[in-house]
Design an enzyme around this catalytic site. Sequence first.
Site, PDB file in Angstrom:
ATOM      1  N   SER A 109      -9.964  -0.319   6.751  1.00  0.00           N
ATOM      2  CA  SER A 109      -9.398  -0.259   5.396  1.00  0.00           C
ATOM      3  C   SER A 109      -8.853  -1.561   4.852  1.00  0.00           C
ATOM      4  O   SER A 109      -8.455  -1.619   3.701  1.00  0.00           O
ATOM      5  CB  SER A 109      -8.284   0.777   5.349  1.00  0.00           C
ATOM      6  OG  SER A 109      -8.848   2.036   5.259  1.00  0.00           O
ATOM      7  N   LYS A 142       0.857  -1.199   0.000  1.00  0.00           N
ATOM      8  CA  LYS A 142       0.000   0.000   0.000  1.00  0.00           C
ATOM      9  C   LYS A 142       0.888   1.242   0.000  1.00  0.00           C
ATOM     10  O   LYS A 142       1.921   1.272   0.676  1.00  0.00           O
ATOM     11  CB  LYS A 142      -0.911  -0.027   1.234  1.00  0.00           C
ATOM     12  CG  LYS A 142      -1.982   1.068   1.245  1.00  0.00           C
ATOM     13  CD  LYS A 142      -2.931   0.903   2.430  1.00  0.00           C
ATOM     14  CE  LYS A 142      -3.988   2.004   2.468  1.00  0.00           C
ATOM     15  NZ  LYS A 142      -4.919   1.862   3.612  1.00  0.00           N
ATOM     16  N   SER A 169      -9.794   1.903   2.630  1.00  0.00           N
ATOM     17  CA  SER A 169      -8.953   2.684   1.750  1.00  0.00           C
ATOM     18  C   SER A 169      -7.876   1.863   1.027  1.00  0.00           C
ATOM     19  O   SER A 169      -7.222   2.379   0.127  1.00  0.00           O
ATOM     20  CB  SER A 169      -8.294   3.806   2.552  1.00  0.00           C
ATOM     21  OG  SER A 169      -7.376   3.279   3.499  1.00  0.00           O
TER      22      SER A 169
HETATM   23  N1  GLN Z   1     -13.195   4.642   6.184  1.00  0.00           N
HETATM   24  C1  GLN Z   1     -12.473   4.957   7.388  1.00  0.00           C
HETATM   25  C2  GLN Z   1     -11.997   6.380   7.335  1.00  0.00           C
HETATM   26  O1  GLN Z   1     -12.188   7.018   6.347  1.00  0.00           O
HETATM   27  C3  GLN Z   1     -11.335   4.008   7.617  1.00  0.00           C
HETATM   28  C4  GLN Z   1     -10.214   4.186   6.690  1.00  0.00           C
HETATM   29  C5  GLN Z   1      -8.963   3.460   7.113  1.00  0.00           C
HETATM   30  O2  GLN Z   1      -9.028   2.465   7.830  1.00  0.00           O
HETATM   31  N2  GLN Z   1      -7.815   3.987   6.709  1.00  0.00           N
HETATM   32  O3  GLN Z   1     -11.458   6.885   8.265  1.00  0.00           O
END
Ligand code: GLN
Length: 466
Positions: free
Chosen positions: A166, A66, A141
Amino acid sequence: MNQTTVREYIEAVRAGDVNVAEFIAEVMEKSRKIQERYSPFITLSEKPAAKPTKRGMIPGLPISVKDCLCTNGMRTTAGSKILGDYMPPFDATCVKKAKAEGGIIIGKTAMDEFGFGTFTTNCAYGVPKNPHDPERSCGGSSGGAGCITAAADFPHVAIAESTGGSITAPAAFTGTVGLTPTYGRVSRYGLIDYANSLDKIGVISKSVYDSALMLSVMSGHDPLDSTSSDKASEDFTKFEGKDVKGMRLGIPKEYMSEGVDARIRRALMAQADRLAALGAKISEVSLPMTEYALPSYYLIAISEASTNLARYCGLRYGMQGEMAGMDSDRYFSKVRTDGFGDEAKRRILLGTYARMAGFRDAYYLKALRVRTKIINEFKAAFKSLDALIAPSMPVLPPRLSDIKELTPIETYNMDILTIGPNMAGIPTLSVPMGKAEGLPMGMQIIADHFDEGKLIAIGSSLEVIG
Ligand code: GLN
């Protein structure tokens, strides 16, 4: 070699049956084709296999990373324009460990900017498309990680990251396995932080075994990360196929509410029946704090995010602009206006507000107290249960065109099932649980701190019969 599993591939490499350099060249060619079709990558490796080895735990294994994890000499953007030309001079500890065990980095995967999102649509570099239906989201994400894992017709694992879900969201939407380890289990040295008290590095893979193997590679104490636990790494693959007979599993009723698609709820009950047939004892439990998890998560996450993003001012960190004729305030404002996307700006504004004198106690500190209650509630449940099972996501993968119509709050609500365990820092494993309308659904297994072994046992037992 193309359809082989990670396990078979590694055995073949060890036996000397694979020309790894040639194989990786093929993998890169395939990855370029997948990139044209589904856009899982921000950057593809140019020279991935300098000196392939037969030694280590994952010799010759193609790995994607990532893009919030630093890779030596390879561009690392965290999905943001503001880090568009950042070339780290070092590897994140998890990347270093993967390389030391023989892994080969094939590319950096697409993500929502700094991890801010659930669908990998808040992107400075292109939105990955779901290989099950290219009009739909891969989840986020870590959407690029889910995308390449689902699309790859070669042995591969993805190193991903989760703050509030995510890893689980993309695993569920792409029909892959997602392991979010206990907070502190994997060193975060070299991670471009979203929210430090929540961030965890984990894996997206095709099978439970592959995730277990990568956890064995990446976990363990790191003196470079003071929040990393002192628990030594172990061989997590030994939990694969372990009997689930007699295990006590709870289904939290708050995770099965009307808001969850009925097809997904039905699939979860079918999974529960399979586990019961294997001798697990299933019961319903209640986690009433679930209601408060989402608002308190967003307060904590954005408060910490807004402090983390303060460093990208165009001088010390990140993109630089033309300074001539500008005072420093105007310069900083211009760089940040140009460099950050809309969702990052929204979170900077909200997070800064939540931390302001006078509001700090009412918002951030109160949210921290709620988190303690959430942790205590899970801890109490694990006194009489080995693990919890629940749907991973409340919806099927949405169409990218429909996501554009969602308000920020509607988007945040999609995290309703993943926020609780992420807030508590407890480990989860998302495994595929069939399809509805041709689209994948995921089930998450949730266990107590450092109980990843149980997740692997339960998840792999379903793979055998599912
Ligand atoms: N959707 C969540 C956020 O926007 C989690 C994203 C993540 O785990 N990086 O904060």
